[in-house]
Design a protein around this motif. Structure first.
Motif, short mmCIF file in Angstrom:
data_model
loop_
_atom_site.label_atom_id
_atom_site.label_comp_id
_atom_site.label_asym_id
_atom_site.label_seq_id
_atom_site.Cartn_x
_atom_site.Cartn_y
_atom_site.Cartn_z
N PRO A 1 0.03 9.02 -2.49
CA PRO A 1 -0.82 8.74 -1.61
C PRO A 1 -1.43 7.93 -1.32
CG PRO A 1 -1.59 8.69 -4.08
CD PRO A 1 0.49 8.84 -3.63
N PRO A 2 -2.18 8.18 -0.19
CA PRO A 2 -3.03 9.17 0.56
C PRO A 2 -1.75 10.30 1.41
CG PRO A 2 -3.81 7.89 2.57
CD PRO A 2 -2.81 6.82 0.73
N TRP A 3 -1.62 11.80 0.97
CA TRP A 3 -0.95 12.30 1.44
C TRP A 3 -1.30 13.03 2.89
CZ3 TRP A 3 -2.84 13.02 -4.13
CH2 TRP A 3 -1.27 12.83 -4.92
N LEU A 4 -0.89 12.08 3.31
CA LEU A 4 -1.89 12.88 5.06
C LEU A 4 -0.45 12.55 5.67
CD1 LEU A 4 -4.32 10.66 4.44
CD2 LEU A 4 -4.75 12.98 4.44
N ALA A 5 -0.37 13.24 7.08
CA ALA A 5 0.67 13.65 8.13
C ALA A 5 0.63 11.59 8.67
CB ALA A 5 0.54 14.73 9.39
N HIS A 6 -0.52 11.30 9.30
CA HIS A 6 -0.73 10.20 10.34
C HIS A 6 0.06 8.62 9.01
CE1 HIS A 6 -4.81 11.62 8.77
NE2 HIS A 6 -5.12 10.36 8.35
N LYS A 7 -0.22 8.98 7.90
CA LYS A 7 0.64 7.78 6.75
C LYS A 7 1.32 8.03 6.71
CE LYS A 7 1.69 6.90 2.33
NZ LYS A 7 1.77 7.73 1.26
N ALA A 8 2.02 9.16 6.92
CA ALA A 8 3.96 8.61 6.89
C ALA A 8 4.66 8.55 8.55
CB ALA A 8 4.03 10.29 6.98
N SER A 9 3.73 9.05 9.55
CA SER A 9 4.30 9.10 10.52
C SER A 9 3.90 7.22 10.81
CB SER A 9 3.64 9.49 11.82
OG SER A 9 3.53 10.60 11.77
N LEU B 1 3.77 20.05 10.78
CA LEU B 1 3.77 21.39 12.14
C LEU B 1 4.33 22.65 11.57
CD1 LEU B 1 5.64 19.61 15.33
CD2 LEU B 1 5.06 22.28 13.86
N ASN B 2 4.55 23.42 10.48
CA ASN B 2 5.07 24.53 10.72
C ASN B 2 4.24 25.74 9.65
OD1 ASN B 2 7.73 24.38 12.08
ND2 ASN B 2 7.92 22.70 10.61
N TRP B 3 3.24 24.41 8.32
CA TRP B 3 2.36 25.43 7.70
C TRP B 3 1.96 24.59 6.89
CZ3 TRP B 3 3.72 30.48 7.15
CH2 TRP B 3 5.09 30.73 7.46
N GLY B 4 1.58 23.31 7.44
CA GLY B 4 0.13 22.66 7.09
C GLY B 4 -1.19 22.71 8.44
N CYS B 5 -0.60 21.03 7.91
CA CYS B 5 -1.56 20.81 9.94
C CYS B 5 -2.38 21.44 11.15
CB CYS B 5 -1.69 18.50 9.66
SG CYS B 5 -0.96 18.16 9.29
N ILE B 6 -1.22 21.56 11.71
CA ILE B 6 -1.10 22.22 12.93
C ILE B 6 -1.52 23.41 12.45
CG2 ILE B 6 0.00 22.97 15.60
CD1 ILE B 6 -0.71 20.17 14.27
N PRO B 7 -0.90 24.37 12.82
CA PRO B 7 -1.21 26.14 12.32
C PRO B 7 -2.56 26.52 10.91
CG PRO B 7 0.18 25.37 10.50
CD PRO B 7 0.66 24.23 11.50
N ALA C 1 12.44 11.16 3.09
CA ALA C 1 11.23 11.59 3.82
C ALA C 1 11.06 12.80 3.64
CB ALA C 1 10.42 11.17 5.35
N THR C 2 11.27 12.77 2.48
CA THR C 2 11.56 14.52 2.15
C THR C 2 9.49 15.52 1.98
OG1 THR C 2 11.92 13.97 -0.60
CG2 THR C 2 13.49 15.22 0.64
N GLY C 3 8.74 14.93 1.65
CA GLY C 3 7.53 14.98 1.64
C GLY C 3 7.51 15.52 0.02
N ALA C 4 6.50 16.69 0.14
CA ALA C 4 5.81 17.19 -1.26
C ALA C 4 5.15 18.68 -0.70
CB ALA C 4 4.40 16.37 -1.37
N LEU D 1 -7.21 1.38 2.50
CA LEU D 1 -8.39 1.56 3.33
C LEU D 1 -9.07 1.61 4.81
CD1 LEU D 1 -10.05 -1.08 0.41
CD2 LEU D 1 -9.78 1.60 0.52
N ASN D 2 -7.75 1.76 5.32
CA ASN D 2 -8.02 1.75 6.63
C ASN D 2 -7.27 2.97 7.34
OD1 ASN D 2 -8.88 -1.08 6.99
ND2 ASN D 2 -6.99 -1.65 7.82
N ILE D 3 -6.06 3.90 6.09
CA ILE D 3 -6.19 5.12 6.55
C ILE D 3 -7.86 6.03 6.53
CG2 ILE D 3 -4.37 6.97 6.82
CD1 ILE D 3 -2.76 4.30 4.95
N PRO D 4 -7.49 6.88 8.02
CA PRO D 4 -8.84 7.58 7.72
C PRO D 4 -8.35 9.47 6.89
CG PRO D 4 -7.56 7.74 9.65
CD PRO D 4 -6.64 6.41 9.16
N GLY D 5 -8.91 9.76 6.00
CA GLY D 5 -9.18 11.25 5.96
C GLY D 5 -10.19 12.21 6.45
N CYS D 6 -9.63 13.24 7.09
CA CYS D 6 -10.06 14.79 7.91
C CYS D 6 -10.59 16.12 7.00
CB CYS D 6 -9.64 14.79 9.10
SG CYS D 6 -10.40 12.93 10.13
#
Length: 469
Positions: free
Chosen positions: A319-327, A44-50, A147-150, A348-353
């Motif tokens: 992996p996959p390192w994706l926000a929607h996978k984490a949520s 949210l702060n330094w990745g997907c959104i900005p 949930a400390t991320g990467a 295999l049901n997690i989309p990548g964009c």
């Protein structure tokens, strides 16, 4: 230093952690979140959104320089980079404060500090919280979710210095636009930055050690992306070997071996985007049954680590390192803790964009992977040039590709490149999650005129029934 008891404590307030905490509170669990930096995490702060705010600005810049194609004209088109960056930071700030509001609304207690496992108290887990090395609290909980991320991987010789060699953070807040930029790594992060800076007017070179860019994508889609980026003016070097880097006062020089040639490059800035590593340090995992494999915590299908009462989700869990996978993992993990029946996530049901220009989106197996897995496949393709809405939008370059099992009709994978495909891929995700076959997809009515009609045509094409090519 006080001791506070909870049913669940989540360590990390990113898209996995804060969503897990909200769901836990909804299920009646007394819940706390421990976050050392910013609620919303890197995404949210330094990745997907900005980054999407920056990419939107670069798309506008591109459009302003192609107004003539739509019958418009504008003189002295220019941009204020500081305002572009400021808007991006404002978007991130607005959403970060929104996360805080959501946690407060759901009565989730937030601790500002760094959390680490601190042993047990009977059947309960203890977690120490510190801030700037000073103790803040000791929390007690029946269960803990890590949930400390990467963070960005750093290669020797490519350590970010804040000036000449950038990590994603510096790349998101430039004080001036570099005239010449080198991006090392062609995954989603590298390609998105390459797309942003190219569309803002920088000369961009992308270097990839593998033999093709976007290596996790279907090879055909990656080839189309490569062609599109080169047409936009990017230089792309694959199968590359990078020589020593020499820093000047305000530039960087290096040699790159690729395609049997040695390329001498001098650029103003370098962005290193060569993967990520999990934030496993100082979590107090020593002496526990938690297993760390190549900087990531190993978990089972329900995110259990093997240590009683301790779970891990999101980027930390691999992996996959994706926000929607984490949520999604966060919700699934909490519901499992609460005793609900859950369905483990099928990767295999997690989309990548990837939000470059053109956009790229995919779900399921690539054509090559499907064949390697022993499937006999039927492949359908439909180009955007056959889609009325894409042509009307001035976005005729693109392709939708479907991969079906020839015997069962199962949709094994779907791969897309072109305008708005990151919004459309969810249709195929729903199809895979619902285990639909080509029969249901062929019978589905798609609205006209939309780019999504290309999705229908790509299904029909796999069965020799495409109508508009």
């Amino acid at each position: 230093m006080n001791k506070t008891e909870f049913d669940l404590v989540v360590v990390g307030g990113g898209p996995g952690g804060y969503v897990a905490a909200i769901r836990a509170a909804q299920l009646g669990l007394q819940t706390a979140v421990v976050e050392a930096n910013h609620l919303g995490g890197i995404c949210l702060n330094w990745g997907c959104i900005p980054t999407k705010a920056l990419l939107r600005a670069s798309e506008i810049n591109h459009l302003l320089h192609h107004l003539g194609e739509f019958g418009f004209a504008a003189d002295n088109v220019r941009f204020d980079l500081q305002k572009v960056v400021k808007r991006s930071r404002q978007v991130a700030g607005q959403l970060s404060s929104g996360v805080g509001h959501l946690l407060k609304k759901n009565k989730v207690t937030v601790f500002d500090g760094f959390g680490a496992l601190a042993g047990k108290d009977g059947s309960r887990r203890l977690l120490s919280v510190t801030k700037d090395g000073k103790p803040v609290a000791t929390l007690s909980a029946k269960n803990l979710i890590l949930a400390t991320g990467a963070r960005a991987r750093v290669l020797p010789g490519l350590e970010p210095d804040g000036k000449l060699i950038w990590s994603y953070r510096e790349a998101m807040v430039p004080t001036e636009l570099p005239k010449r930029l080198l991006v090392i790594g062609s995954g989603a992060i590298g390609i998105e930055f390459a797309s942003f800076y190219r569309n803002m007017g920088a000369e961009v070179t992308v270097v990839e050690v593998l033999d093709r860019i976007l290596p996790v994508e279907d090879e055909e889609i990656g080839a189309l992306a490569h062609k599109a980026f080169v047409k936009q003016g990017m230089t792309i070097l694959t199968g590359a070997k990078i020589g020593p880097i020499t820093k000047g006062a305000d530039n960087v020089s290096l040699s790159v071996e690729a395609g049997g040639k040695t390329h001498a490059l001098t650029v103003d800035r370098v962005i290193s985007a060569v993967g990520i590593v999990g934030n496993v340090e100082k979590l107090g995992l020593e002496g526990t049954a938690v297993t760390v494999d190549r900087t990531h915590v190993k978990v089972d299908a329900k995110c259990f680590t093997g240590e009683p009462g301790v779970y891990a989700i999101g980027d930390l869990a691999g992996p996959p390192w994706l926000a929607h996978k984490a949520s999604h993992e966060g919700v699934m993990c909490v519901e499992a803790i609460a005793g609900r029946h859950v369905h483990p996530i099928d990767p295999l049901n997690i989309p990548g964009c990837t939000y470059c220009r053109p956009q790229i989106a995919s779900v399921g197996m690539t054509e090559a992977r499907a064949k390697e897995a022993g499937h006999k496949v039927r492949v359908g393709r439909f180009p955007f040039i056959g889609n009325g809405k894409a042509i009307a939008m001035g976005e005729p370059e693109g392709l939708v590709k479907t991969v079906f099992d020839a015997e069962t009709g199962e949709l094994l994978g779907a791969h897309m490149i072109g305008a708005e495909v990151t919004e459309m891929i969810q249709g195929y995700v729903i199809a895979r999650t619902s285990e639909l076959t080509e029969a249901e997809l062929k019978e589905t009515v798609f609205p006209h005129p939309t780019i999504s009609e290309a999705m229908h045509e790509a299904v029909l094409a796999a069965y020799d029934g495409a109508l508009h090519i």
